[in-house]
Design an enzyme around this catalytic site. Structure first.
Site, PDB file in Angstrom:
ATOM      1  N   GLN A 166       2.329  -5.889  -3.145  1.00 13.49           N
ATOM      2  CA  GLN A 166       2.583  -6.069  -1.770  1.00 13.49           C
ATOM      3  C   GLN A 166       3.987  -5.366  -1.299  1.00 13.49           C
ATOM      4  OE1 GLN A 166       1.515  -9.225  -3.239  1.00 13.49           O
ATOM      5  NE2 GLN A 166      -0.515  -8.438  -2.953  1.00 13.49           N
ATOM      6  N   GLY A 221      -4.195  -3.848  -4.883  1.00 15.50           N
ATOM      7  CA  GLY A 221      -5.185  -3.005  -5.468  1.00 15.50           C
ATOM      8  C   GLY A 221      -4.575  -1.757  -5.666  1.00 15.50           C
ATOM      9  N   HIS A 222      -4.716  -1.447  -6.748  1.00 15.08           N
ATOM     10  CA  HIS A 222      -4.171   0.172  -6.684  1.00 15.08           C
ATOM     11  C   HIS A 222      -5.422   1.176  -7.207  1.00 15.08           C
ATOM     12  CE1 HIS A 222      -0.646  -1.582  -7.752  1.00 15.08           C
ATOM     13  NE2 HIS A 222      -0.679  -1.909  -8.752  1.00 15.08           N
ATOM     14  N   ASP A 267       0.886  -1.194  -0.027  1.00 18.25           N
ATOM     15  CA  ASP A 267      -0.134   0.073   0.121  1.00 18.25           C
ATOM     16  C   ASP A 267       0.684   1.238   0.031  1.00 18.25           C
ATOM     17  OD1 ASP A 267      -2.317  -1.674   0.184  1.00 18.25           O
ATOM     18  OD2 ASP A 267      -1.960  -1.777   2.172  1.00 18.25           O
ATOM     19  N   LYS A 270       2.277   2.313  -5.034  1.00 15.31           N
ATOM     20  CA  LYS A 270       3.153   1.988  -6.258  1.00 15.31           C
ATOM     21  C   LYS A 270       2.339   2.235  -7.490  1.00 15.31           C
ATOM     22  CE  LYS A 270       3.184  -2.322  -4.642  1.00 15.31           C
ATOM     23  NZ  LYS A 270       2.885  -2.057  -3.052  1.00 15.31           N
TER      24      LYS A 270
HETATM   25  P1  IMP Z   1      -2.679 -12.808   1.535  1.00 14.19           P
HETATM   26  O1  IMP Z   1      -1.592 -12.112   0.543  1.00 14.19           O
HETATM   27  O2  IMP Z   1      -4.214 -12.440   0.839  1.00 14.19           O
HETATM   28  O3  IMP Z   1      -2.523 -14.020   1.620  1.00 14.19           O
HETATM   29  O4  IMP Z   1      -2.540 -11.966   2.952  1.00 14.19           O
HETATM   30  C1  IMP Z   1      -1.505 -12.076   3.594  1.00 14.19           C
HETATM   31  C2  IMP Z   1      -0.952 -10.765   4.314  1.00 14.19           C
HETATM   32  O5  IMP Z   1      -0.469  -9.973   3.439  1.00 14.19           O
HETATM   33  C3  IMP Z   1      -2.122 -10.081   4.979  1.00 14.19           C
HETATM   34  O6  IMP Z   1      -1.557  -9.627   6.152  1.00 14.19           O
HETATM   35  C4  IMP Z   1      -2.609  -9.104   4.120  1.00 14.19           C
HETATM   36  O7  IMP Z   1      -3.241  -7.934   4.799  1.00 14.19           O
HETATM   37  C5  IMP Z   1      -1.437  -8.585   3.502  1.00 14.19           C
HETATM   38  N1  IMP Z   1      -1.567  -8.287   2.166  1.00 14.19           N
HETATM   39  C6  IMP Z   1      -1.675  -8.816   0.939  1.00 14.19           C
HETATM   40  N2  IMP Z   1      -1.835  -8.120   0.009  1.00 14.19           N
HETATM   41  C7  IMP Z   1      -1.623  -6.848   0.358  1.00 14.19           C
HETATM   42  C8  IMP Z   1      -1.656  -5.836  -0.332  1.00 14.19           C
HETATM   43  O8  IMP Z   1      -1.921  -5.187  -1.336  1.00 14.19           O
HETATM   44  N3  IMP Z   1      -1.406  -4.339   0.612  1.00 14.19           N
HETATM   45  C9  IMP Z   1      -1.111  -4.697   1.774  1.00 14.19           C
HETATM   46  N4  IMP Z   1      -1.203  -5.875   2.512  1.00 14.19           N
HETATM   47  C10 IMP Z   1      -1.405  -7.106   1.734  1.00 14.19           C
END
Ligand code: IMP
Length: 442
Positions: free
Chosen positions: A223, A40-41, A13, A16
């Site tokens: 991420q 998500g952007h 977040d 990017k």
């Molecule tokens: P997952 O990727 O859905 O398996 O989530 C694993 C961890 O990564 C969790 O703490 C999510 O909140 C975090 N996470 C996954 N994608 C994002 C993102 O795009 N931004 C921030 N945190 C993320």
């Protein structure tokens, strides 16, 4: 200037999407290499706002190549919805190419993600519940369904049977879910295949051809470094590698193709989901930052945890990525504070000080942020377009961050708008290099 990687240097977040969008204007292709629709952007163009989860942000430029690489996990339903929504707003999506080797998120992955979190109870990771972890698990277990399987009914059916069978026990509470019916699922995924067929390609070869032609390729990470499955705050991480190194494996290019690595960091820190966060603020200041920064997830709408900028983690991210430049976003959010804190080291449970990110989880989980207080600034930054427009306090803050991170600042975000950025000399040099390589003016 063959390829430039844009990665998150914190817990995701960082903004990017906006940076990739700005670079995309000067590039020929934008490529995703890991993650899925957990990302998500939000891209703001004038009065218009675009929310993208899977499709690279370059899609908004007519004629630009957009690639979803083999390292991405794709929920075809989400991808098709995103394509339809773009088409409805008259965006040309003809330039999208999807790796035939990318893995697909299946209905059982979504159920397993939620069931896994429920089973963990209080220990849950706080995943986005988009099926990301179970999909990567199947990929590693060699039970994955790939994009190319959508084009062959017999293979698709066989693979779904093989993948679903071992999960029967965990899926027992969901067994009557119509989405888990073999015939329904196969038929649905075959339709997805027809819808996506025109975009499916050998994207590794396509990338190689673009690089051979000296085209500027922007590799867009999802991420951030601290959510990396190998180097992040395991197990509170995502299931892929959001580091620059993964851009090669996740697209099928070699490491020598990468010339620049831009790490994106907010001027403060946020994190969604559970896990250690030494510089977290649990007070009013944390709330102020959340409100001012609009810190609510694009994907899940969850309020983000907020804290001061963590330079220990940022230095670690710079090292893991061999960051060539740093982008600091949302600097404007800190305007109006008398003093701004930054975390410069961690204090462990036994009083030891750590300047480097601790490798042992126990140390990290008990670490507290040691803060250095810096003077703030009062002025609104929204109209600043050059470094000299910035108040002295903001400039000193950036210098402090760059010095402690070891990477020059290339670009600074001073508001949500596309034009609300400051290109530094380092950032401009990259663009000039890119343009020279392609012999086109910036
Ligand atoms: P997952 O990727 O859905 O398996 O989530 C694993 C961890 O990564 C969790 O703490 C999510 O909140 C975090 N996470 C996954 N994608 C994002 C993102 O795009 N931004 C921030 N945190 C993320």
């Amino acid at each position: 200037m063959p390829a430039i990687v844009v990665v998150g240097a914190q817990w995701g977040d960082e903004g990017k999407g906006k940076i990739t969008d700005l670079l995309a204007e000067h590039g020929d292709a934008v490529v995703r290499f890991q993650g899925g629709n957990n990302a998500g952007h939000t891209i703001v163009r004038g009065d218009e706002e675009w929310k993208l989860h899977l499709i690279p942000s370059g899609i908004l430029y007519p004629g630009k190549r957009c690639v979803i690489g083999n390292g991405v996990v794709i929920d075809p339903r989400v991808l098709i919805d995103e394509l339809d929504a773009l088409r409805a707003r008259r965006v040309d999506v003809g330039g999208l190419r999807i790796s035939a080797n990318a893995h697909l998120i299946m209905p059982y992955h979504l159920l397993l993600d939620s069931a896994g979190e429920a089973k963990l109870g209080k220990l849950q990771i706080g995943t986005t519940r988009r099926g990301i972890g179970p999909c990567y698990a199947d990929k590693a277990a060699r039970l994955g369904i790939r994009v190319q399987d959508l084009l062959d009914e017999k293979i698709l059916k066989k693979k779904i049977v093989a993948a679903m069978e071992p999960k029967r026990l965990s899926l027992r509470p969901f067994e009557k879910d119509p989405a888990l019916d073999l015939r329904t699922m196969t038929e649905e995924y075959l339709i997805f295949g027809h819808r996506l067929e025109q975009h499916i390609a050998d994207t590794s070869k396509l990338m190689w051809e673009m690089l051979e032609n000296d085209e500027l390729v922007i590799l867009e990470g999802a991420q951030g470094a601290m959510l990396d499955i190998d180097h992040g705050t395991y197990p509170f991480v995502t299931s892929s590698n959001p580091l620059a190194g993964a851009a090669c494996v996740g697209t099928g290019i070699g490491p020598k193709a990468i010339e620049e690595v831009w790490g994106i960091s907010k001027a403060y820190t946020t994190r969604v989901g559970a896990g250690p966060f030494p510089s977290e603020l649990h007070d009013e200041m944390g709330e102020t930052i959340r409100e001012r920064g609009g810190e609510f997830g694009t994907t899940t709408g969850r309020p983000r945890r907020t804290g001061w900028l963590d330079l220990v983690a940022l230095r670690y991210a710079a090292r893991l990525n061999t960051m060539t430049a740093l982008v600091v976003t949302k600097l404007d959010v800190l305007s109006g504070l008398d003093r701004i804190n930054v975390c410069t080291s961690y204090r462990g449970a036994e009083g030891a000080e750590f300047e480097d990110f601790p490798y042992h989880q126990t140390v990290l989980h008990h670490s507290e942020a040691e803060l250095t207080e810096l003077p703030g600034w009062k002025e609104d930054l929204g109209e600043c377009r050059t470094l000299s427009d910035l108040p002295q306090g903001a400039r000193d803050y950036l210098d402090f961050v760059a010095e402690h991170t070891g990477a020059p600042v290339a670009l600074i975000g001073v508001g949500p708008g596309r034009e609300q950025v400051i290109w530094t000399e380092a950032g401009q040099q990259t663009l000039i290099g890119a343009a020279a390589a392609r012999s086109t003016p910036v």
